[in-house]
Design a protein around this motif. Structure first.
Motif, PDB file in Angstrom:
ATOM      1  N   SER A   1       1.693  -1.618   0.047  1.00  8.23           N
ATOM      2  CA  SER A   1      -0.078   0.114  -0.328  1.00  8.23           C
ATOM      3  C   SER A   1       0.780   1.317  -0.127  1.00  8.23           C
ATOM      4  N   GLY A   2       1.323   1.922  -1.170  1.00  6.31           N
ATOM      5  CA  GLY A   2       1.846   2.792  -1.057  1.00  6.31           C
ATOM      6  C   GLY A   2       3.512   2.741  -1.477  1.00  6.31           C
ATOM      7  N   ASP A   3       4.738   2.877  -0.922  1.00 11.45           N
ATOM      8  CA  ASP A   3       5.091   1.988  -0.508  1.00 11.45           C
ATOM      9  C   ASP A   3       5.627   1.392   0.523  1.00 11.45           C
ATOM     10  N   ARG A   4       4.480   0.815   1.046  1.00  6.03           N
ATOM     11  CA  ARG A   4       4.863  -0.343   2.397  1.00  6.03           C
ATOM     12  C   ARG A   4       3.721  -1.559   2.401  1.00  6.03           C
ATOM     13  N   LYS A   5       4.870  -2.370   3.330  1.00  7.54           N
ATOM     14  CA  LYS A   5       4.361  -4.026   2.851  1.00  7.54           C
ATOM     15  C   LYS A   5       3.352  -4.420   4.061  1.00  7.54           C
ATOM     16  N   LEU A   6       2.054  -4.752   3.361  1.00  6.95           N
ATOM     17  CA  LEU A   6       0.877  -5.141   3.885  1.00  6.95           C
ATOM     18  C   LEU A   6       0.903  -6.588   3.693  1.00  6.95           C
ATOM     19  N   VAL A   7       1.760  -7.265   2.908  1.00  4.25           N
ATOM     20  CA  VAL A   7       1.284  -8.173   3.027  1.00  4.25           C
ATOM     21  C   VAL A   7       2.666  -9.228   2.412  1.00  4.25           C
ATOM     22  N   GLY A   8       3.324 -10.574   2.896  1.00  5.70           N
ATOM     23  CA  GLY A   8       4.235 -11.073   1.886  1.00  5.70           C
ATOM     24  C   GLY A   8       3.654 -12.796   2.030  1.00  5.70           C
ATOM     25  N   ILE A   9       4.185 -13.202   0.697  1.00  6.69           N
ATOM     26  CA  ILE A   9       3.423 -14.266   0.273  1.00  6.69           C
ATOM     27  C   ILE A   9       4.549 -15.154  -0.049  1.00  6.69           C
ATOM     28  N   LEU A  10       4.856 -16.947   0.834  1.00  5.92           N
ATOM     29  CA  LEU A  10       5.578 -17.480   0.438  1.00  5.92           C
ATOM     30  C   LEU A  10       4.916 -19.173  -0.451  1.00  5.92           C
ATOM     31  N   ILE A  11       5.838 -18.792  -1.415  1.00  6.42           N
ATOM     32  CA  ILE A  11       4.393 -20.412  -2.387  1.00  6.42           C
ATOM     33  C   ILE A  11       5.923 -20.982  -2.371  1.00  6.42           C
ATOM     34  N   GLU A  12       4.931 -22.246  -2.128  1.00  9.50           N
ATOM     35  CA  GLU A  12       6.268 -23.571  -2.021  1.00  9.50           C
ATOM     36  C   GLU A  12       5.644 -24.594  -2.814  1.00  9.50           C
ATOM     37  N   GLN A  13       6.227 -24.919  -4.285  1.00  6.18           N
ATOM     38  CA  GLN A  13       5.304 -26.227  -4.922  1.00  6.18           C
ATOM     39  C   GLN A  13       6.144 -27.828  -4.649  1.00  6.18           C
ATOM     40  N   GLN A  14       5.000 -29.038  -5.034  1.00  6.17           N
ATOM     41  CA  GLN A  14       5.780 -29.720  -5.029  1.00  6.17           C
ATOM     42  C   GLN A  14       4.911 -30.255  -6.645  1.00  6.17           C
ATOM     43  N   ASN A  15       5.781 -31.316  -7.003  1.00  7.27           N
ATOM     44  CA  ASN A  15       5.191 -31.913  -8.790  1.00  7.27           C
ATOM     45  C   ASN A  15       5.261 -33.042  -8.879  1.00  7.27           C
ATOM     46  N   SER A  16       5.316 -33.489 -10.227  1.00  2.50           N
ATOM     47  CA  SER A  16       4.679 -34.525 -10.081  1.00  2.50           C
ATOM     48  C   SER A  16       4.268 -35.200 -11.618  1.00  2.50           C
ATOM     49  N   ALA A  17       5.003 -36.562 -12.132  1.00  2.00           N
ATOM     50  CA  ALA A  17       4.987 -36.280 -14.506  1.00  2.00           C
ATOM     51  C   ALA A  17       4.581 -35.162 -14.687  1.00  2.00           C
ATOM     52  N   GLY A  18       5.703 -33.580 -14.167  1.00  4.11           N
ATOM     53  CA  GLY A  18       5.614 -32.574 -14.982  1.00  4.11           C
ATOM     54  C   GLY A  18       4.076 -32.410 -14.546  1.00  4.11           C
ATOM     55  N   ARG A  19       3.934 -32.022 -13.798  1.00  6.15           N
ATOM     56  CA  ARG A  19       2.751 -31.261 -13.719  1.00  6.15           C
ATOM     57  C   ARG A  19       2.514 -30.689 -12.394  1.00  6.15           C
ATOM     58  N   LEU A  20       2.053 -29.627 -11.743  1.00 12.24           N
ATOM     59  CA  LEU A  20       2.046 -29.629 -10.151  1.00 12.24           C
ATOM     60  C   LEU A  20       0.533 -30.688  -9.618  1.00 12.24           C
ATOM     61  N   SER A  21       1.285 -31.189  -8.370  1.00  8.10           N
ATOM     62  CA  SER A  21       0.554 -31.733  -7.768  1.00  8.10           C
ATOM     63  C   SER A  21      -0.365 -30.837  -6.574  1.00  8.10           C
ATOM     64  N   ARG A  22       0.484 -30.208  -5.872  1.00  4.31           N
ATOM     65  CA  ARG A  22       0.839 -29.724  -4.500  1.00  4.31           C
ATOM     66  C   ARG A  22       1.816 -28.329  -3.992  1.00  4.31           C
ATOM     67  N   THR A  23       0.574 -27.661  -3.621  1.00  6.98           N
ATOM     68  CA  THR A  23       1.012 -26.117  -3.818  1.00  6.98           C
ATOM     69  C   THR A  23       0.634 -25.886  -2.378  1.00  6.98           C
ATOM     70  N   VAL A  24       1.008 -25.343  -1.897  1.00  7.77           N
ATOM     71  CA  VAL A  24       1.130 -24.557  -0.752  1.00  7.77           C
ATOM     72  C   VAL A  24       1.466 -22.895  -0.615  1.00  7.77           C
ATOM     73  N   VAL A  25       0.016 -21.879  -0.253  1.00 10.43           N
ATOM     74  CA  VAL A  25       0.817 -20.638  -0.421  1.00 10.43           C
ATOM     75  C   VAL A  25       0.322 -20.316   1.007  1.00 10.43           C
ATOM     76  N   GLY A  26       1.858 -19.865   1.533  1.00 13.08           N
ATOM     77  CA  GLY A  26       1.774 -19.225   2.943  1.00 13.08           C
ATOM     78  C   GLY A  26       1.630 -17.770   2.861  1.00 13.08           C
ATOM     79  N   ILE A  27       1.158 -16.443   4.011  1.00 15.44           N
ATOM     80  CA  ILE A  27       0.391 -15.968   3.811  1.00 15.44           C
ATOM     81  C   ILE A  27       0.422 -15.046   4.891  1.00 15.44           C
ATOM     82  N   GLY A  28       1.186 -13.978   4.791  1.00 17.80           N
ATOM     83  CA  GLY A  28       0.955 -13.101   5.928  1.00 17.80           C
ATOM     84  C   GLY A  28       0.794 -11.775   5.602  1.00 17.80           C
ATOM     85  N   ILE A  29      -0.622 -11.551   6.768  1.00 15.01           N
ATOM     86  CA  ILE A  29      -1.327 -10.256   6.897  1.00 15.01           C
ATOM     87  C   ILE A  29      -1.419  -9.389   7.476  1.00 15.01           C
ATOM     88  N   ASN A  30      -0.264  -8.337   7.496  1.00 16.08           N
ATOM     89  CA  ASN A  30      -0.833  -7.225   8.600  1.00 16.08           C
ATOM     90  C   ASN A  30      -2.297  -6.494   8.696  1.00 16.08           C
TER      91      ASN A  30
END
Length: 238
Positions: free
Chosen positions: A98-127
């Motif tokens: 928001s403006g020049d200040r951080k409101l949210v951080g996101i960390l996405i971690e992926q797992q895959n199988s046979a060339g496709r995504l199988s599971r995604t974990v979306v970590g989110i921190g909202i102030n």
């Protein structure tokens, strides 16, 4: 289903448990080892903010298109804040500003199988409701500081989940171009000339032109040349 717990090391670590399935959320009041991007830790006051992980199973999505999930999540967050009258931008790759200040951080971690995504974990921190932050943090801000009043954290979480699943459904229907266009249009500092730091330590001035479907940031340097950068190859100077 939302699983609300008191304390854990990291909700992203918890979300790896196969017990959790598509659409499940692990929301912790306190993380002893919360993680952010670039190896940073994520600090949050207990009972004031939202720190959670969302499990997705995008079996339909090829690995080469995985950045679309980042776009979906970031757009869903800006959609959420729009509902509360808070105008935000997406700072490549995954922060919400928001403006020049951080409101949210996101960390996405992926797992895959046979060339496709199988599971995604979306970590989110909202102030959400925090008003005082560790002075070592460079530029945090909360929803309460922006809007001037407190928010129901559970309501904010439910609103985000609704917006995220709406965006995810569009992706599953193949509406990729619209997602990519929306992401570009909501990018932080799009079309503006600002300083950046390269992986070598060199500082440059450049203008954000857009982003590749695979996630590379497109910059036009001050000399007019165009370059593309992967995550960690360039960082904003704010």
């Amino acid at each position: 289903m939302i699983h609300h717990i008191d304390t854990t090391t990291s909700t992203n670590d918890d979300a790896r448990d196969p017990h959790y399935r598509h659409g499940d959320v692990i929301w912790a009041e306190h993380q002893t080892a919360g993680r952010g991007q670039r190896g940073h830790t994520w600090s949050s006051r207990e009972g004031l903010n939202l720190t959670f992980s969302l499990v997705l199973e995008p079996l339909f999505l090829p690995l080469k298109e995985q950045f679309l999930l980042s776009e979906v999540v970031a757009l869903a967050l800006t959609d959420t804040f729009d509902r509360y009258g808070i105008h935000c931008r997406i700072k490549w790759t995954n922060d919400i500003y928001s403006g020049d200040r951080k409101l949210v951080g996101i960390l996405i971690e992926q797992q895959n199988s046979a060339g496709r995504l199988s599971r995604t974990v979306v970590g989110i921190g909202i102030n959400v409701n925090q008003t005082d932050f560790d002075p070592s943090l460079p530029n945090p801000v909360s929803m309460r500081q922006i809007a001037g009043h407190e928010f129901s954290r559970e309501e904010v979480l439910q609103t985000f989940l609704h917006e995220c699943m709406e965006r995810y459904a569009r992706l599953e229907r193949g509406e990729k171009e619209g997602i990519e266009t929306d992401y570009i249009n909501r990018m932080y500092r799009l079309g503006e000339c600002h300083p950046f730091r390269l992986q070598s330590g060199e500082e440059i001035r450049a203008t954000i032109c857009g982003i590749r479907p695979t996630g590379e940031l497109q910059l036009r340097h001050a000399d007019g040349s165009r370059h593309e950068y992967l995550f960690r190859e360039v960082e904003f100077i704010i």
